[in-house]
Write a protein that holds these residues in place. Structure first.
Motif, PDB file in Angstrom:
ATOM      1  N   ALA A 134       1.395  -0.726   0.228  1.00 11.36           N
ATOM      2  CA  ALA A 134      -0.569   0.411  -0.244  1.00 11.36           C
ATOM      3  C   ALA A 134       1.045   1.194   0.490  1.00 11.36           C
ATOM      4  O   ALA A 134       0.483   1.906  -0.667  1.00 11.36           O
ATOM      5  N   VAL A 135       1.871   1.329   0.679  1.00  8.94           N
ATOM      6  CA  VAL A 135       2.994   2.080   0.766  1.00  8.94           C
ATOM      7  C   VAL A 135       3.806   2.959  -0.360  1.00  8.94           C
ATOM      8  O   VAL A 135       3.563   3.598  -1.573  1.00  8.94           O
ATOM      9  N   LYS A 137       2.558   1.683  -3.235  1.00  5.12           N
ATOM     10  CA  LYS A 137       1.518   1.579  -4.546  1.00  5.12           C
ATOM     11  C   LYS A 137       1.849   3.526  -4.337  1.00  5.12           C
ATOM     12  O   LYS A 137       1.302   4.313  -5.359  1.00  5.12           O
ATOM     13  N   GLN A 138       1.466   4.392  -3.216  1.00  2.00           N
ATOM     14  CA  GLN A 138       0.801   5.579  -3.023  1.00  2.00           C
ATOM     15  C   GLN A 138       1.805   6.439  -3.265  1.00  2.00           C
ATOM     16  O   GLN A 138       2.431   7.556  -3.780  1.00  2.00           O
ATOM     17  N   LEU A 139       3.219   5.464  -3.321  1.00  2.00           N
ATOM     18  CA  LEU A 139       5.050   6.751  -3.885  1.00  2.00           C
ATOM     19  C   LEU A 139       4.620   6.712  -4.550  1.00  2.00           C
ATOM     20  O   LEU A 139       5.110   7.977  -5.075  1.00  2.00           O
ATOM     21  N   LEU A 141       2.004   6.710  -7.119  1.00  2.00           N
ATOM     22  CA  LEU A 141       1.096   7.405  -7.127  1.00  2.00           C
ATOM     23  C   LEU A 141       1.417   9.492  -7.313  1.00  2.00           C
ATOM     24  O   LEU A 141       1.789   9.827  -8.969  1.00  2.00           O
ATOM     25  N   ILE A 142       2.570   9.176  -6.117  1.00  2.00           N
ATOM     26  CA  ILE A 142       2.580  10.562  -6.073  1.00  2.00           C
ATOM     27  C   ILE A 142       3.824  10.698  -6.808  1.00  2.00           C
ATOM     28  O   ILE A 142       4.130  12.347  -7.396  1.00  2.00           O
TER      29      ILE A 142
END
Length: 355
Positions: A134-135, A137-139, A141-142
């Motif tokens: 999850a972490v 994936k967010q990184l 996307l950012i």
């Protein structure tokens, strides 16, 4: 053309990737901003692998593996200071997830437009932790919001990014044709099953060990892990030989002696270990995962497997039908020249740098 490469993990497959680009783009000048993995190879030794007239090396001292807010912030501003000197280059190529995140942010600050990010193994595919996935994936996307083009090393890796909502294309990794290299101690009676890479969770050494244990009653069958790493202790089966880190020629010598190549990885970008084995005419038995699935042509150069039992059955097939090794290996080699060719790969990146 002047190209800046930003490389945090200055070791293993990423080094092979950047070295191949440099060697196949001899008309261009390359600036390599790099971290260091001294536990794999000292940066001074890595630098010796590159043609000196084409490359300028700059040590990115603060870069390190893993997520660490303070250290990563320090690395971010160090990279800003370095890249500020090269804002007029033709392209910046960011290799691996850490370099991709920090590099795209710095390039946005410096208004550098021609930026390519190549993950070389999507970090959000890690299987050992849902939180990590999850972490990551967010990184990703950012990081994608900072700009740049995502150019993956295989079709399935690019598809994984698109499924995440990130526009991505791909250029297959490639290797060059090589001649088999064998010592006088080569034993043709041995049936050797090899893997090349770091011993770490992504490569699933536990699965490699479990497969090897199934063949303990076959005295002529040997498993070889070409490389080393933090999870070396997982490889406990007595029929496994661990070579430790070897020079490129010695890696190819070990692969030349192998009967077939076995990958137990959970995910890949597009493994250079597999490609080198193909160039040396080896049939493949690969875990059915991203990266690996782009290489197999069923019944022609090997098989994918989903379970340990399936992998063992496939290995037994080759042990009992050794005449298939040459036929499958021959197709592996021809596939390298047509679809996984280092010169073609480098040429496609040069086009990507220009547009």
């Amino acid at each position: 053309m002047r190209i800046v490469h930003v490389v945090e993990p200055f070791a293993s497959g990423v080094v092979t990737f950047v070295k191949s680009l440099v060697e196949h783009l001899p008309e261009d000048y390359h600036i390599v901003i790099h971290g260091e993995r001294p536990e794999v190879m000292e940066r001074a030794e890595v630098k010796k692998l590159f043609p000196p007239s084409q490359v300028k090396f700059i040590h990115w001292k603060s870069a390190q593996r893993g997520l660490h807010l303070v250290k990563d912030t320090r690395a971010l501003f160090e990279l800003y200071t370095i890249l500020k000197r090269f804002r007029n280059v033709d392209a910046v190529h960011l290799h691996s997830s850490k370099s991709g995140f920090l590099g795209r942010l710095v390039c946005r600050w410096l208004n550098i437009k021609q930026v390519i990010y190549t993950p070389n193994g999507a970090p959000f595919l890690v299987k050992d932790s849902r939180v990590k996935r999850a972490v990551y994936k967010q990184l990703e996307l950012i990081g994608n919001s900072f700009g740049g083009k995502v150019v993956c090393v295989s079709a399935s890796e690019a598809e994984a990014y698109r499924n995440l909502g990130i526009q991505a294309t791909y250029i297959n990794n490639g290797t060059s044709s090589v001649k088999p290299v064998r010592n006088a101690d080569y034993n043709q009676e041995k049936f050797t099953i090899a893997f090349s890479g770091r011993i770490l969770a992504q490569k699933n050494p536990k699965r490699f060990n479990q497969i090897a244990e199934h063949f303990l009653l076959y005295p002529h069958v040997e498993f070889v892990w070409i490389g080393d790493g933090a999870d070396r202790g997982v490889l406990t089966s007595p029929n496994i030989r661990i070579t430790g880190w070897l020079l490129e020629d010695d890696v190819k010598r070990e692969l030349s002696k192998a009967s077939l190549y076995l990958s137990t990885a959970d995910y890949e970008g597009l493994s250079f270990g597999v490609l080198d084995a193909m160039a040396l005419s080896k049939p493949l038995i690969l875990s059915n995962c991203i990266g690996n699935k782009d290489i197999i042509r069923y019944g022609l150069n090997g098989d994918l497997y989903d379970s340990i039992e399936q992998a063992c059955t496939q290995i037994l097939y080759y042990i009992n039908n050794p005449f298939m090794l040459e036929a499958m290996g021959s197709y592996s080699k021809s596939l390298c020249s047509t679809e996984f060719n280092a010169a073609s790969s480098a040429g496609n990146y040069r086009i990507a740098y220009a547009y």
